[in-house]
Each structure stands twice: as structure tokens, then as C-alpha cells.
Design a protein around this motif. Structure first.
Motif, mmCIF file in Angstrom:
data_model
loop_
_atom_site.group_PDB
_atom_site.id
_atom_site.type_symbol
_atom_site.label_atom_id
_atom_site.label_comp_id
_atom_site.label_asym_id
_atom_site.label_seq_id
_atom_site.Cartn_x
_atom_site.Cartn_y
_atom_site.Cartn_z
ATOM 1 N N UNK A 129 0.805 -1.209 0.000
ATOM 2 C CA UNK A 129 0.000 0.000 0.000
ATOM 3 C C UNK A 129 0.850 1.276 0.000
ATOM 4 N N UNK A 130 2.175 1.096 0.155
ATOM 5 C CA UNK A 130 3.106 2.236 0.181
ATOM 6 C C UNK A 130 2.786 3.227 1.293
ATOM 7 N N UNK A 131 2.252 2.725 2.418
ATOM 8 C CA UNK A 131 1.988 3.565 3.591
ATOM 9 C C UNK A 131 2.636 2.911 4.799
ATOM 10 N N UNK A 132 3.949 3.062 4.925
ATOM 11 C CA UNK A 132 4.696 2.421 5.996
ATOM 12 C C UNK A 132 4.122 2.763 7.374
ATOM 13 N N UNK A 133 3.750 1.724 8.128
ATOM 14 C CA UNK A 133 3.280 1.910 9.489
ATOM 15 C C UNK A 133 1.834 2.345 9.611
ATOM 16 N N UNK A 134 1.154 2.534 8.480
ATOM 17 C CA UNK A 134 -0.221 3.054 8.520
ATOM 18 C C UNK A 134 -1.160 2.081 9.221
ATOM 19 N N UNK A 135 -1.023 0.795 8.950
ATOM 20 C CA UNK A 135 -1.956 -0.195 9.490
ATOM 21 C C UNK A 135 -1.885 -0.238 11.011
ATOM 22 N N UNK A 136 -0.657 -0.302 11.554
ATOM 23 C CA UNK A 136 -0.502 -0.347 13.013
ATOM 24 C C UNK A 136 -0.810 0.999 13.643
ATOM 25 N N UNK A 137 -0.410 2.073 12.993
ATOM 26 C CA UNK A 137 -0.613 3.408 13.555
ATOM 27 C C UNK A 137 -2.094 3.722 13.741
ATOM 28 N N UNK A 138 -2.912 3.313 12.768
ATOM 29 C CA UNK A 138 -4.353 3.581 12.845
ATOM 30 C C UNK A 138 -5.145 2.435 13.475
ATOM 31 N N UNK A 139 -4.446 1.371 13.873
ATOM 32 C CA UNK A 139 -5.128 0.264 14.546
ATOM 33 C C UNK A 139 -6.164 -0.437 13.679
ATOM 34 N N UNK A 140 -5.790 -0.752 12.451
ATOM 35 C CA UNK A 140 -6.742 -1.384 11.536
ATOM 36 C C UNK A 140 -7.252 -2.721 12.037
ATOM 37 N N UNK A 141 -6.367 -3.541 12.593
ATOM 38 C CA UNK A 141 -6.783 -4.888 12.993
ATOM 39 C C UNK A 141 -7.809 -4.842 14.117
ATOM 40 N N UNK A 142 -7.605 -3.948 15.083
ATOM 41 C CA UNK A 142 -8.571 -3.809 16.181
ATOM 42 C C UNK A 142 -9.911 -3.278 15.663
ATOM 43 N N UNK A 143 -9.842 -2.279 14.802
ATOM 44 C CA UNK A 143 -11.076 -1.725 14.238
ATOM 45 C C UNK A 143 -11.825 -2.777 13.423
ATOM 46 N N UNK A 144 -11.052 -3.536 12.631
ATOM 47 C CA UNK A 144 -11.675 -4.557 11.782
ATOM 48 C C UNK A 144 -12.322 -5.654 12.620
ATOM 49 N N UNK A 145 -11.693 -6.009 13.741
ATOM 50 C CA UNK A 145 -12.264 -7.038 14.625
ATOM 51 C C UNK A 145 -13.622 -6.592 15.166
ATOM 52 N N UNK A 146 -13.697 -5.321 15.600
ATOM 53 C CA UNK A 146 -14.960 -4.806 16.137
ATOM 54 C C UNK A 146 -16.034 -4.742 15.055
ATOM 55 N N UNK A 147 -15.656 -4.285 13.864
ATOM 56 C CA UNK A 147 -16.603 -4.183 12.760
ATOM 57 C C UNK A 147 -17.110 -5.561 12.327
#
Length: 208
Positions: free
Chosen positions: A185-203
Motif C-alpha cells: 500500500x506504500x503507507x509504511x506503518x499506517x496499518x498499526x498506527x491507525x489500529x486497523x486490525x482492532x477496528x476490523x475485529x470490532x466491525x
């Protein structure tokens, strides 16, 4: 006697015995190189070239191939991307000792060639490709990935192109898989910085 020579886009005023650093030349330590782009010869008489002095040359002995001082380059982009990057650079240089200044075109070794730019090997992909990537969305259609904070329409399209359509796919990624997707995605650290996995789990849980 002195001379003003040009090499690597820079000008140097030199005398016999001077030691100087120039942009890297294709020559090993101990070899003799010659500079033929001489702008001026000075001494009892002053000769100025137009642009170079005909027949003039400067010979020098290569002492070593070295690197210059580290230069730190800091780039910060605000607002849209909100990213910052720090990079260090050390210029490759050739250390020389001037041996002769030739004003009358005396025969000397051939001019040294400027080193060809070094072609860096392509960087290896980091991380591990997620095992749960899909070729298309499951029955019922893709999830609205834009509900994840930090994901807009463009980023959602990139995720879909890389086989990501559902919340549970993102929620299941481990550290190695996150590193791989960051690279794609060419966005180094974006996934962890924005907490994608936690957000995705809740959704994903809300969807059930």
C-alpha cells in the motif's frame, strides 16, 4: 604554478602537492589520473581558457576511495499524508594528491573517467503475504472498508486490488502480514498506527 581545474561539476584551484577530494573517479589507489578541463593556468604568466586552456592538464595520484561526511535529509509532509522521513547520505569521493601541472600539453596518462552511477538492487519485499487474500469478494458483497479509520475510497480500492474485501481478513493479520501489506500500500506503518486490525475485529463482530 597553480591551475584551476573542473571535475564533477565543481572547480578546484590546485598546486603541486595539494591533496583534494573530488567526486568518485574510476581509478584504484596508486593510479595516476589526468584532468584536461583546465580553466586557468597561473604562475609567471596567467593564461585563462575559453573555456579551457588548450594543451593544459593536471596529473594527480589516487590516494584512496573514501566517503564524505553523513548528510541528514529530513522531509515532512503535512495535512493530506501527514508523514515524515529521515534519510542519511554519504557521498562517495576520491582522495587525490596533485603531482604535476602541465601547461604545454606534455604527454600524460589518459583522463580518468567519472564513475558510473551505482545501480542499487531492487529492495526485497518485507513481511509475509497474508494467506487469506481473495480473488473476489465473498457472496453477499464486499464489506465497506471505509468504515475503518484511515481508509478512504482510494485506499479501499488498493485493498480490493490486493485481495482484501472483508473486515475479518484484516482482523486476522499478524505482524509479518501487516508488514507485507504496508509495503503493497506504500503507507509504511499506517496499518498499526491507525489500529486497523482492532477496528476490523470490532466491525466484523458487529456485522455478525
Amino acid at each position: 604554478m597553480f591551475a584551476v581545474l573542473k571535475t564533477g561539476g565543481k572547480q578546484y584551484k590546485v598546486q603541486s602537492g595539494d591533496v583534494l577530494r573530488v567526486e568518485k573517479l574510476e581509478a584504484a589507489a596508486g593510479e595516476t589520473v589526468q584532468f584536461n578541463e583546465i580553466l586557468m593556468i597561473g604562475g609567471d604568466d596567467l593564461t585563462v581558457g575559453s573555456p579551457f586552456v588548450d594543451g593544459a592538464a593536471v596529473n594527480a595520484e589516487v590516494i584512496d576511495q573514501i566517503k564524505g561526511d553523513k548528510v541528514i535529509n529530513f522531509v515532512k509532509r503535512r495535512r493530506k499524508h501527514s508523514s515524515q522521513r529521515t534519510r542519511g547520505h554519504r557521498q562517495q569521493l576520491t582522495l587525490l594528491r596533485v603531482t604535476d601541472i602541465l601547461a604545454n600539453g606534455a604527454k600524460a596518462p589518459a583522463k580518468a573517467k567519472k564513475a558510473a552511477p551505482k545501480v542499487e538492487a531492487a529492495a526485497e519485499t518485507t513481511g509475509t503475504k497474508p494467506a487469506n487474500l481473495l480473488t473476489e469478494a465473498r457472496e453477499g458483497g464486499a464489506d465497506d472498508l471505509k468504515k475503518i479509520s484511515g481508509v478512504g475510497p482510494k485506499l479501499e480500492g488498493l485493498l480490493n486490488e490486493n485481495g482484501v474485501y472483508h473486515y475479518d481478513q484484516i482482523a486476522a493479520w499478524n505482524a509479518e502480514e501487516i508488514a507485507f501489506m504496508d509495503e503493497q500500500l506504500s503507507f509504511k506503518g499506517r496499518i498499526e498506527r491507525d489500529g486497523w486490525t482492532d477496528q476490523a475485529s470490532k466491525l466484523a463482530a458487529e456485522k455478525e
